[in-house]
Motif scaffolding. Sequence first.
Motif, short mmCIF file in Angstrom:
data_model
loop_
_atom_site.label_atom_id
_atom_site.label_comp_id
_atom_site.label_asym_id
_atom_site.label_seq_id
_atom_site.Cartn_x
_atom_site.Cartn_y
_atom_site.Cartn_z
N MET A 1 1.07 -1.22 0.16
CA MET A 1 -0.08 0.11 0.02
C MET A 1 0.96 1.28 -0.17
N TYR A 2 0.72 2.12 -0.90
CA TYR A 2 1.29 3.49 -0.91
C TYR A 2 1.22 4.19 0.29
N ASP A 3 2.20 4.78 0.81
CA ASP A 3 1.70 6.00 1.70
C ASP A 3 1.18 6.94 0.79
N TRP A 4 0.58 7.98 1.76
CA TRP A 4 -0.56 9.01 1.05
C TRP A 4 0.31 10.06 0.05
N ILE A 5 1.56 10.35 0.64
CA ILE A 5 2.45 11.29 -0.08
C ILE A 5 2.68 10.99 -1.55
N SER A 6 3.25 9.53 -1.49
CA SER A 6 3.53 9.08 -2.84
C SER A 6 2.31 8.61 -3.90
N ALA A 7 1.43 8.36 -3.21
CA ALA A 7 0.27 8.01 -4.04
C ALA A 7 -0.28 9.57 -4.49
N LEU A 8 -0.35 10.55 -3.83
CA LEU A 8 -0.69 11.60 -4.36
C LEU A 8 0.29 12.20 -5.54
N ALA A 9 1.54 12.22 -5.27
CA ALA A 9 2.46 12.59 -6.51
C ALA A 9 1.97 11.60 -7.62
N ASP A 10 1.86 10.56 -7.47
CA ASP A 10 1.65 9.86 -8.69
C ASP A 10 0.28 10.12 -9.28
N LEU A 11 -0.46 10.11 -8.68
CA LEU A 11 -1.98 10.39 -9.31
C LEU A 11 -1.82 12.02 -9.80
N GLN A 12 -1.06 12.78 -9.16
CA GLN A 12 -1.13 13.88 -9.90
C GLN A 12 -0.25 13.96 -11.17
N ASN A 13 0.92 13.28 -11.22
CA ASN A 13 1.65 12.91 -12.21
C ASN A 13 0.85 12.27 -13.57
N GLN A 14 -0.12 11.41 -13.03
CA GLN A 14 -1.04 11.01 -14.12
C GLN A 14 -2.08 11.76 -14.45
N GLY A 15 -2.20 12.69 -13.87
CA GLY A 15 -3.45 13.68 -14.39
C GLY A 15 -4.87 12.94 -13.78
N GLU A 16 -4.70 12.21 -12.75
CA GLU A 16 -6.10 11.69 -12.20
C GLU A 16 -6.58 12.37 -10.95
N PRO A 17 -7.81 12.62 -10.80
CA PRO A 17 -8.16 13.66 -9.67
C PRO A 17 -8.14 12.62 -8.38
N CYS A 18 -8.02 13.56 -7.29
CA CYS A 18 -8.27 12.82 -6.04
C CYS A 18 -8.72 13.44 -4.96
N VAL A 19 -8.98 13.21 -3.73
CA VAL A 19 -9.26 14.06 -2.76
C VAL A 19 -8.18 13.50 -1.54
N LEU A 20 -7.64 14.40 -0.96
CA LEU A 20 -6.71 14.23 0.19
C LEU A 20 -7.65 14.55 1.39
N VAL A 21 -7.76 13.41 2.28
CA VAL A 21 -8.55 13.39 3.58
C VAL A 21 -7.49 13.60 4.73
N THR A 22 -7.91 14.56 5.74
CA THR A 22 -6.80 14.77 6.94
C THR A 22 -7.64 14.69 8.04
N ILE A 23 -7.20 13.97 9.02
CA ILE A 23 -7.95 14.28 10.52
C ILE A 23 -6.89 15.68 11.08
N ILE A 24 -8.03 16.67 11.09
CA ILE A 24 -7.48 17.91 11.73
C ILE A 24 -7.75 18.18 13.05
N GLU A 25 -8.78 17.18 13.68
CA GLU A 25 -8.88 17.56 15.17
C GLU A 25 -9.21 16.17 15.61
N GLU A 26 -8.89 15.72 16.85
CA GLU A 26 -9.30 14.34 17.54
C GLU A 26 -9.77 14.77 19.20
N LEU A 27 -11.11 14.33 19.33
CA LEU A 27 -11.49 14.51 20.77
C LEU A 27 -11.51 13.13 21.42
N GLY A 28 -11.04 12.96 22.48
CA GLY A 28 -11.16 11.63 23.11
C GLY A 28 -10.55 10.61 22.38
N SER A 29 -10.98 9.48 22.41
CA SER A 29 -10.47 8.30 21.84
C SER A 29 -10.59 8.13 20.38
#
Length: 280
Positions: free
Chosen positions: A1-29
């Motif tokens: 499985m690609y790490d996200w940064i390698s996958a993002l670079a490959d998809l952008q080089n191929q011109g394939e649209p994608c969505v980057l999903v990031t956890i920006i806040e965590e509350l509790g467990s």
Amino acid sequence: MYDWISALADLQNQGEPCVLVTIIEELGSTPRNAGSKMVVSASRAFDTIGGGHLEYKAMQIARQMLASGRQTTHLERFSLGASLGQCCGGATVLLFEPMGQVQAQIAVFGAGHVGRALVPLLAALPCRVRWIDSREQEFPEQIPQGVRKIVSEEPVDEIDDLPPGSYCIVMTHNHQLDLELTAALLKRNDFTYFGLIGSRTKRVKFEHRLRDRGFDAATVQRMRCPMGLGEVKGKLPVEIAISIAGEIIATYNAHFGQPSVTAEPIAQLLPVSRRSQASN
């Protein structure tokens, strides 16, 4: 499985649209910490934000964004309880960022002076470009990223492979080839934009020949010739190229996310060009 940064670079080089999903806040467990990311394309997902139903929902949202052509970021809060079938008990906020959304599939027929000035401009836009000519020696050594060079002895045959809704630009070295390309494009008649380089005199001649081939006036009217923005004057290749690129931008801004334009001629949606363009 690609790490996200390698996958993002490959998809952008191929011109394939994608969505980057990031956890920006965590509350509790929560299954993963803030800053964890995953990349979602139309058919694949790379890396993880923790698995389970949270990740499934995130992939669903990301793919809905891709399918709708959404360009803006999106925030969503999830409670990791019974509703998601996860027992962590905490909550997390996800950021969805569209990446590499392609706004236009463009086919440029002709690698002459104007073509060589135009293609680098188009390559800098959120577009995929097919650059087609029978003369390999006319292409520059360095082809811009995001541009597919196609050397074809029969450029007209390449029209069958164009995606519906394409933007088509005809500027070859041969008027008869221009006519055959024009007839093939109008026969398909599923493009969003079709521009033919040339003067008003060339347009009149082509209209007459196309009528002789049985094309009706409404179909022929969809052809932009002369093409480009009338406000951009000049006859230098780069000036003509800037004018054409401006018209492409105006068209995809007006039509991105809509079905291909078939009922309404593009000539009615854009200002009339006053340029007398030389054939490329």
